[in-house]
Design a protein around this motif. Structure first.
Motif, short mmCIF file in Angstrom:
data_model
loop_
_atom_site.label_atom_id
_atom_site.label_comp_id
_atom_site.label_asym_id
_atom_site.label_seq_id
_atom_site.Cartn_x
_atom_site.Cartn_y
_atom_site.Cartn_z
N ARG A 72 53.80 -8.80 -10.65
CA ARG A 72 54.47 -9.06 -12.12
C ARG A 72 54.08 -10.45 -12.50
NH1 ARG A 72 57.50 -6.24 -15.60
NH2 ARG A 72 58.55 -5.40 -13.96
N LEU A 73 53.79 -11.29 -11.72
CA LEU A 73 53.44 -12.58 -12.31
C LEU A 73 52.04 -12.70 -13.00
CD1 LEU A 73 53.68 -15.90 -12.47
CD2 LEU A 73 52.94 -16.12 -10.02
N VAL A 74 51.03 -12.24 -12.13
CA VAL A 74 49.67 -12.08 -12.65
C VAL A 74 49.49 -11.05 -13.72
CG1 VAL A 74 47.35 -11.57 -11.81
CG2 VAL A 74 48.93 -12.66 -10.27
N TYR A 75 50.20 -9.94 -13.82
CA TYR A 75 50.27 -9.12 -14.84
C TYR A 75 50.61 -9.84 -16.21
CZ TYR A 75 52.33 -5.73 -18.12
OH TYR A 75 52.44 -4.81 -19.24
N SER A 76 51.75 -10.60 -15.99
CA SER A 76 52.16 -11.37 -17.36
C SER A 76 51.27 -12.26 -17.68
CB SER A 76 53.36 -12.23 -16.98
OG SER A 76 54.00 -12.89 -18.01
N ILE A 77 50.57 -12.87 -16.88
CA ILE A 77 49.39 -13.91 -17.36
C ILE A 77 48.27 -13.36 -17.99
CG2 ILE A 77 48.05 -15.60 -16.43
CD1 ILE A 77 50.14 -16.49 -14.32
N THR A 78 47.92 -12.18 -16.97
CA THR A 78 46.69 -11.47 -17.76
C THR A 78 46.85 -10.77 -18.87
OG1 THR A 78 46.00 -11.03 -15.21
CG2 THR A 78 44.96 -9.67 -16.88
N ALA B 164 46.48 -4.07 -13.84
CA ALA B 164 47.34 -3.46 -14.75
C ALA B 164 47.38 -4.46 -16.15
CB ALA B 164 48.94 -3.82 -14.43
N GLY B 165 47.29 -5.68 -16.27
CA GLY B 165 47.04 -6.61 -17.18
C GLY B 165 45.80 -6.25 -18.20
N TYR B 166 44.90 -6.25 -17.36
CA TYR B 166 43.65 -6.12 -18.01
C TYR B 166 43.22 -4.72 -18.69
CZ TYR B 166 38.56 -6.36 -19.48
OH TYR B 166 37.32 -6.32 -19.86
N PHE B 167 43.51 -3.70 -18.00
CA PHE B 167 43.06 -2.24 -18.50
C PHE B 167 44.19 -1.63 -19.35
CE2 PHE B 167 40.27 -2.89 -14.65
CZ PHE B 167 38.94 -2.52 -15.28
N GLY B 168 45.41 -2.13 -19.06
CA GLY B 168 46.54 -1.58 -19.90
C GLY B 168 46.55 0.20 -19.65
N GLY B 169 47.04 1.00 -20.75
CA GLY B 169 47.17 2.19 -20.80
C GLY B 169 47.89 2.96 -19.42
N TRP B 170 47.25 3.91 -18.90
CA TRP B 170 47.88 4.64 -17.87
C TRP B 170 47.90 3.54 -16.59
CZ3 TRP B 170 50.97 8.26 -17.87
CH2 TRP B 170 51.12 9.20 -18.99
N THR B 171 46.99 2.84 -16.46
CA THR B 171 46.63 1.97 -15.12
C THR B 171 47.87 1.06 -15.16
OG1 THR B 171 44.49 1.97 -15.34
CG2 THR B 171 45.44 0.23 -14.26
N GLU B 172 48.32 0.48 -16.50
CA GLU B 172 49.22 -0.34 -16.62
C GLU B 172 50.61 0.33 -16.25
OE1 GLU B 172 51.60 -3.16 -20.03
OE2 GLU B 172 49.65 -2.34 -20.34
#
Length: 288
Positions: free
Chosen positions: A166-172, A111-119
């Motif tokens: 949620r944690l890893v998404y924020s860092i990524t 979610a953090g790297y690809f963004g868009g619909w994946t996120e």
């Protein structure tokens, strides 16, 4: 980074860690708890009291040199059962976090790297799951399924991945715009390489802190399920079940409930102190 630099950094981290009283106390408690749990069959005085054993002549015995934690209502040694109960609690923690952490970390990275619909898809599902208290979901699942260790693990792990996502998404999200990531992309590195070799190592410290703190909460929730009769079934020793069964004999035979409760507190406190120490060491914020 050279091998000497790695060793130097490791020694510096160990020096800082060893000068933190909270971290040291937590580490000692965790190591002691794990050692007692692993060595329980060899160090407990009455290993046969783990099963369906009765000794009515010694029922309700107070703590003594023979029975350190006293005996329960059927004469079983409580110290022996507490040690084996700690094994169950630690096994529950290892399995739950072993399932939840990989799932949560991978989803957070994607979610953090690809963004868009994946996120959007991953994070909206995560938000919905976060709106449900883990204990409530665990109670619901455990109530529907037959109470057992496996079902307790499933009930707790069902929502635990959300916090790591949620944690890893924020860092990524913060790391994906950093120069080292852009440099890897420019050099033609694959997305898998960037995610798991460039970004993930920078999340390890936060994941380690979160894992240490989570271990104490998982033990408490597992004990809560057993206390309510939705965990492991007797005669298998479980700390929450022992607290619940001993509560019927309060205050006359207080040791049957209080001492297993102290064991829960001891283990959970150790993991929380260790997590606080790791958070200070790595200077990690917002992992609770």
């Amino acid at each position: 980074m050279s091998e000497q630099q790695v060793i130097s950094n490791a020694w510096q981290n160990w020096f800082r860690f060893s000068r933190n009283p909270t971290a040291v106390i937590g580490t000692i408690i965790v190591i002691t708890s794990v050692a007692l749990a692993l060595l329980a069959p060899y160090i407990t005085p009455f290993p046969d009291h783990v099963g369906a054993v009765v000794d009515f002549r010694n029922r309700h015995q107070p703590p003594s040199a023979v029975h350190w934690f006293g005996t329960d209502n059927v004469g079983r040694d409580i110290f022996t059962r507490v040690m084996f109960g700690m094994r169950v609690s630690l096994l529950l923690t290892v399995v739950v976090l072993g399932i939840a952490i990989p799932v949560g970390v991978v989803l957070g990275l994607l979610a953090g790297y690809f963004g868009g619909w994946t996120e959007i898809i991953i994070m909206r599902i995560t938000d919905i799951a976060l709106a449900i208290p883990p204990l409530v979901m665990a109670l619901a699942v455990a109530a529907v399924l037959t109470p057992s260790l496996t079902n307790s693990m499933l009930a707790i792990a069902l929502l635990w991945w959300t916090w790591h996502t949620r944690l890893v998404y924020s860092i990524t999200r913060q790391l994906r715009t950093q120069e080292f990531v852009e440099a890897a992309e420019t050099l033609g590195a694959s997305k898998a390489h960037i995610i798991f070799r460039e970004i993930l190592p920078n999340c390890v410290s936060a994941i380690a802190v979160k894992t240490s703190l989570d271990a104490g909460f998982v033990i408490l929730i597992g004990a809560s399920l057993s206390f309510l009769g939705l965990g492991i079934r007797p005669p298998t020793p479980d700390l929450g079940t022992m607290v619940a069964s001993g509560a019927s004999f309060l205050p006359d035979y207080w040791w049957q409930s209080v001492l297993p409760g102290c064991a829960i507190l001891f283990v959970a406190l150790g993991f929380n102190l260790l997590g606080d120490g790791l958070r200070d060491l790595f200077d990690v914020e917002d992992v609770r």
